[in-house]
Design an enzyme around this catalytic site. Sequence first.
Site, PDB file in Angstrom:
ATOM      1  N   GLU A   1      -6.608 -10.675  -4.111  1.00 57.87           N
ATOM      2  CA  GLU A   1      -6.343 -11.782  -3.200  1.00 57.87           C
ATOM      3  C   GLU A   1      -7.439 -12.855  -3.236  1.00 57.87           C
ATOM      4  O   GLU A   1      -7.411 -13.782  -2.425  1.00 57.87           O
ATOM      5  CB  GLU A   1      -6.148 -11.234  -1.787  1.00 57.87           C
ATOM      6  CG  GLU A   1      -4.899 -10.369  -1.683  1.00 57.87           C
ATOM      7  CD  GLU A   1      -4.972  -9.382  -0.536  1.00 57.87           C
ATOM      8  OE1 GLU A   1      -5.848  -9.536   0.336  1.00 57.87           O
ATOM      9  OE2 GLU A   1      -4.167  -8.436  -0.533  1.00 57.87           O
TER      10      GLU A   1
ATOM     11  N   LYS B   1     -11.620  -9.441  -5.688  1.00 54.57           N
ATOM     12  CA  LYS B   1     -11.694  -8.726  -4.412  1.00 54.57           C
ATOM     13  C   LYS B   1     -11.422  -7.241  -4.598  1.00 54.57           C
ATOM     14  O   LYS B   1     -12.113  -6.386  -4.047  1.00 54.57           O
ATOM     15  CB  LYS B   1     -10.684  -9.313  -3.422  1.00 54.57           C
ATOM     16  CG  LYS B   1     -10.665  -8.612  -2.074  1.00 54.57           C
ATOM     17  CD  LYS B   1      -9.594  -9.194  -1.162  1.00 54.57           C
ATOM     18  CE  LYS B   1      -9.586  -8.500   0.196  1.00 54.57           C
ATOM     19  NZ  LYS B   1      -8.493  -8.996   1.068  1.00 54.57           N
TER      20      LYS B   1
ATOM     21  N   ASP C   1       0.825  -1.208   0.000  1.00 56.49           N
ATOM     22  CA  ASP C   1       0.000   0.000   0.000  1.00 56.49           C
ATOM     23  C   ASP C   1       0.861   1.261   0.000  1.00 56.49           C
ATOM     24  O   ASP C   1       0.526   2.247  -0.648  1.00 56.49           O
ATOM     25  CB  ASP C   1      -0.892   0.062   1.250  1.00 56.49           C
ATOM     26  CG  ASP C   1      -1.697  -1.187   1.507  1.00 56.49           C
ATOM     27  OD1 ASP C   1      -1.325  -2.252   0.993  1.00 56.49           O
ATOM     28  OD2 ASP C   1      -2.687  -1.098   2.245  1.00 56.49           O
TER      29      ASP C   1
END
Length: 493
Positions: free
Chosen positions: A195, A300, A69
């Site tokens: 994921e 996702k 991130d």
Amino acid sequence: WDGMLAEQREYLDRFWDSADVHVDGDDGIQQAVRFGLFQILQAGARAEGRAIPAKGLTGPGYDGHAFWDTESFVLPVLTYSLPAAAADALKWRHSILPQARARAAQLGLSGAAFPWRTIAGEECSAYWPAGTAAFHVGADVADAVARFQLVAGDDDFARRFGTDLLVETARLWASLGYFDLAGEFRIDGVTGPDEYSAIADNNVYTNLMAKQNLLAAIRALTGPHADRSSWPDVTDEELNTWQRAADHMRLPYDERLRVHPQADGFTDHAVWNFAETDASQYPLLLHFPYFELYRKQVVKQADLVLALLRASDEFTDEQKQRDIEYYEPLTVRDSSLSACIQAIIAAETGHLDLAYDYWGEAALMDLDDLEHNTRDGLHMASLAGSWMVAVAGFGGLRDSGGSLAFRPRLPSALRSLTFNLRWQGTHLTVTIGHEEVRYTCNGESHIDLLHYGEPVRIGPNGTQIRPVPALAPRPRPRQPPGREPAQRGRDAD
């Protein structure tokens, strides 16, 4: 005390001068974007050799660990607004190179394998599919390095830190992938950003980011300002292998559907049964075994769509349009990392109202506690993403081609949008209206940029005005039932 207060005021004034975003037409998003920028400043400005964790300085979520991130969401903001903080974050990555080299050796690989989850350099994720197999983190670091060196123009950073990071991550890809019988370079058995798919062959995002990583390492060692003396063990043969791998990187494409599968075989899987999935069963990972998720078409968080942003030049406009329309009905946004990326590509492909709705979700993730977990800390990537939507989405900023390029568009709900950034030491202000955009250089140096592919030079303390091309309306892509973003009032206040 008065002196400290004045120093703090001066520091914050400089930051807001370079970073502020002004949203004319939506006070809620205006507040949220500034809230996000302040939190990113808090987390990044005084990191000083430490990682910027996924929750910043705001809560116990993830136990203070850092993920990809930081490089993929937070550092673009800092690179364009507070470059010194971005440099500090990348210097932390450099400081953990010894552990990353050791991890690569443990896995039987060359170069450096950065951890999926860490606080001090060692891998802290015990779950193989979503941890170690997510090798893209190395390319995300390299992408952040290349962007910082381009935007900041910091040759000293490149010599002391940047080249090391680029070379060691390039070596990882060269040892992880291989040339198949057809001559293509394949990277098998990896997990991309999504994921809900794991241990896949030739994840498009991973492959294209690896390609950019390899090319950036080659430029670092052979470019006009390169110094090979610090890397005497990098042979011409190794450089040639990197170039050949980049030139022949496998990019899966489904000729039947005329879209890019997220990875080899993804579009052959059965589509998740969204019609019989109840709203209470989201996020899916809490209600279904990963076995079921891994073998279905369900996403996702943005993965192939993220590749459309980070490797923008690898796709045609038509391919981007078809890809986003294919993946929107499959993407459930069970991660706070997704809405901002979907907003950016929706804006690029002309779905401005959809992009605006996603912007509200990304910006208000914490202020409205949309995922009911703000008690664990703020979602730093989503907060950074709210800036990214303004600048890369409606501003159309792209830097993957090695230049500063804009393709601005404004959603109907807004009257204007203004943002600030720093480019090679000079302050640029961009003000977007429905019919024209103003580029203002606030400094003694000129800025060269591209406006819809047209070269534009803005002189010192000068302004250039360019028209915003008219946009043909397109049907709004659909989302999985019950996962549509909340529609913001078209006359939002």
